[in-house]
Design an enzyme around this catalytic site. Structure first.
Site, PDB file in Angstrom:
ATOM      1  N   GLY A  24       0.611  -1.179  -0.035  1.00 55.52           N
ATOM      2  CA  GLY A  24       0.093  -0.088  -0.068  1.00 55.52           C
ATOM      3  C   GLY A  24       0.877   1.288   0.099  1.00 55.52           C
ATOM      4  N   GLY A  80      -0.417   4.848  -1.170  1.00 53.74           N
ATOM      5  CA  GLY A  80      -1.401   5.451  -0.422  1.00 53.74           C
ATOM      6  C   GLY A  80      -0.731   6.688   0.444  1.00 53.74           C
ATOM      7  N   GLN A  81      -1.628   7.422   1.190  1.00 60.09           N
ATOM      8  CA  GLN A  81      -1.184   8.607   1.870  1.00 60.09           C
ATOM      9  C   GLN A  81      -0.339   8.167   2.980  1.00 60.09           C
ATOM     10  OE1 GLN A  81      -4.529   9.934   4.534  1.00 60.09           O
ATOM     11  NE2 GLN A  81      -3.680  12.105   4.845  1.00 60.09           N
ATOM     12  N   LEU A  82      -0.618   7.003   3.892  1.00 59.99           N
ATOM     13  CA  LEU A  82       0.435   6.952   4.820  1.00 59.99           C
ATOM     14  C   LEU A  82       1.688   6.157   4.157  1.00 59.99           C
ATOM     15  CD1 LEU A  82       1.346   6.800   7.632  1.00 59.99           C
ATOM     16  CD2 LEU A  82      -0.109   4.283   7.825  1.00 59.99           C
ATOM     17  N   ASP A 109       2.566  -1.612  -4.324  1.00 53.17           N
ATOM     18  CA  ASP A 109       1.164  -1.254  -4.360  1.00 53.17           C
ATOM     19  C   ASP A 109       0.483  -2.208  -5.298  1.00 53.17           C
ATOM     20  OD1 ASP A 109      -0.286   1.399  -2.764  1.00 53.17           O
ATOM     21  OD2 ASP A 109      -1.553   0.321  -4.162  1.00 53.17           O
ATOM     22  N   ILE A 110      -0.877  -1.972  -5.332  1.00 54.25           N
ATOM     23  CA  ILE A 110      -1.792  -2.996  -6.291  1.00 54.25           C
ATOM     24  C   ILE A 110      -1.397  -2.577  -7.811  1.00 54.25           C
ATOM     25  CG2 ILE A 110      -3.734  -1.555  -6.437  1.00 54.25           C
ATOM     26  CD1 ILE A 110      -3.717  -5.547  -6.669  1.00 54.25           C
ATOM     27  N   ARG A 111      -0.985  -1.279  -7.986  1.00 51.04           N
ATOM     28  CA  ARG A 111      -0.578  -0.787  -9.325  1.00 51.04           C
ATOM     29  C   ARG A 111       0.833   0.015  -9.133  1.00 51.04           C
ATOM     30  NH1 ARG A 111      -5.848  -0.219  -8.889  1.00 51.04           N
ATOM     31  NH2 ARG A 111      -5.542   1.500  -7.468  1.00 51.04           N
ATOM     32  N   TYR A 126     -14.814  -1.165   7.507  1.00 51.74           N
ATOM     33  CA  TYR A 126     -13.484  -0.861   7.881  1.00 51.74           C
ATOM     34  C   TYR A 126     -13.099  -0.992   9.123  1.00 51.74           C
ATOM     35  CZ  TYR A 126      -9.594   2.421   8.399  1.00 51.74           C
ATOM     36  OH  TYR A 126      -8.326   2.990   8.643  1.00 51.74           O
ATOM     37  N   LYS A 145     -10.679  -3.652  11.044  1.00 47.94           N
ATOM     38  CA  LYS A 145      -9.282  -3.322  12.105  1.00 47.94           C
ATOM     39  C   LYS A 145      -9.771  -3.999  13.481  1.00 47.94           C
ATOM     40  CE  LYS A 145      -7.313  -1.002   9.047  1.00 47.94           C
ATOM     41  NZ  LYS A 145      -5.995  -0.967   8.710  1.00 47.94           N
TER      42      LYS A 145
HETATM   43  C1  VAH Z   1     -10.621   6.718   7.306  1.00 50.17           C
HETATM   44  N1  VAH Z   1      -8.397   8.274   7.270  1.00 50.17           N
HETATM   45  O1  VAH Z   1     -11.079   8.015   7.466  1.00 50.17           O
HETATM   46  C2  VAH Z   1      -9.036   6.627   7.826  1.00 50.17           C
HETATM   47  C3  VAH Z   1      -8.975   6.780   8.994  1.00 50.17           C
HETATM   48  C4  VAH Z   1      -9.394   7.677  11.428  1.00 50.17           C
HETATM   49  C5  VAH Z   1      -9.926   7.586  10.098  1.00 50.17           C
HETATM   50  O2  VAH Z   1      -9.071   5.331   9.434  1.00 50.17           O
HETATM   51  O3  VAH Z   1     -11.141   5.977   6.841  1.00 50.17           O
END
Ligand code: VAH
Length: 305
Positions: free
Chosen positions: A6, A9-11, A32-34, A129, A133
């Protein structure tokens, strides 16, 4: 060598750069995937081959689908977020790899003290999500306790940064608002003006990650995922601080489905365990975040003719 999944991505973008700075370019395999070094973390064989071929000893597993995108494709998000992590944990077990895996404030939902959410609170996530997590944290603890896998994790708040665009997060308004301000455009915020959420500036988030990963294993008492608190902010406050610097900046508020997600999340976290176990302390407050974001974004904005 270090594998970052990943990494586009942003992080991932920022962590990969920080790891290159610390360990040298050749030490980091950013995938990353691409892109140039494609890797699909759902493909366990390909992941295993890369670990062997590249002599990987540490994995920063960031590939996942975030909260808002996850609500559009729940079962895809579940599969990617869970199978991807289990593939990484299985390979880490087989090759004694160290792992970093990002969790999120999204693991919390109802029945918590939202203003000061403690490390060991009820996890009742309201998004796929968040479910992935919360489950992932339990898998990490299981692989640590049962197989001795040294996997470490942080419950990130919303991350604010200017280098890589965010993708599909509910907190991403906190990035978009700066991008619009720097372009002199009106910003339409998808959350209500008084929606308080915990945020963390990217330099703090990257430093926290590297500090956690370099802490002696026996000092860590949390093997699900550490709460991390930066600053608790409302859209209205971002607007006011940005307007103090750019007087013509305007925001319209038009809440969408992401408001319901934000309303289930903590407004502030108790990060006492991170402070005690490995000396965590944020360095950026709201004024310094606004100052640094605009300094970097305005520098790259062509002067308005
Ligand atoms: C989101 N930036 O908004 C992520 C994060 C706490 C937010 O997990 O899904």
């Amino acid at each position: 060598r270090i594998l970052v999944t990943g990494a586009a991505g942003q992080l991932g973008t920022e962590l990969a750069n920080a790891l290159r700075e610390r360990h040298g370019n050749a030490a980091v395999i950013a995938t990353d995937i691409r892109g140039g070094n494609p890797l699909n973390v759902m493909d366990k064989i390909a992941l295993h081959r890369m670990v062997i071929d590249e002599g990987i000893t540490e994995i920063y597993h960031l590939a996942a689908m975030l909260s808002a995108s996850g609500e559009q494709s729940p079962l895809v998000a579940w599969d990617l977020n869970m199978q991807g992590l289990i593939n990484v944990l299985e390979i880490a077990k087989a090759h004694a790899l160290r792992v970093f895996w990002p969790s999120s404030i999204a693991v919390f939902g109802a029945h918590i003290d939202r203003t000061f959410t403690r490390q060991f609170s009820i996890l009742e996530p309201a998004t796929v999500y968040g479910i992935s997590k919360a489950s992932g944290e339990l898998w990490c603890k299981y692989y640590f306790e049962k197989y001795g896998v040294d996997v470490r994790s942080l419950r990130y708040p919303g991350l604010i940064s200017y280098s890589a665009p965010p993708g599909g997060g509910t907190t991403d308004y906190a990035v978009d608002i700066f991008l619009h301000a720097a372009k002199g455009e009106v910003y339409t915020c998808f959350l209500k003006p008084m929606t308080t959420l915990p945020m963390l500036y990217m330099p703090d988030a990257v430093r926290a990650t590297l500090e956690l990963m370099s802490a002696p294993a026996d000092t860590l008492t949390v093997r699900t995922s550490y709460n991390l608190q930066g600053v608790s902010v409302r859209p209205l406050e971002f607007e006011a601080h940005i307007r103090a610097r750019l007087p013509n900046f305007r925001v319209n508020y038009l809440a969408d489905f992401r408001q319901r997600i934000a309303d289930t999340w903590p407004q502030g976290l108790d990060d006492g365990y991170a402070r005690r176990d490995w000396g965590w302390k944020p360095q950026f407050d709201l004024p310094s975040i606004v100052e640094d974001m605009l300094k970097n974004l305005l520098k790259s904005e062509p002067e308005k003719k």
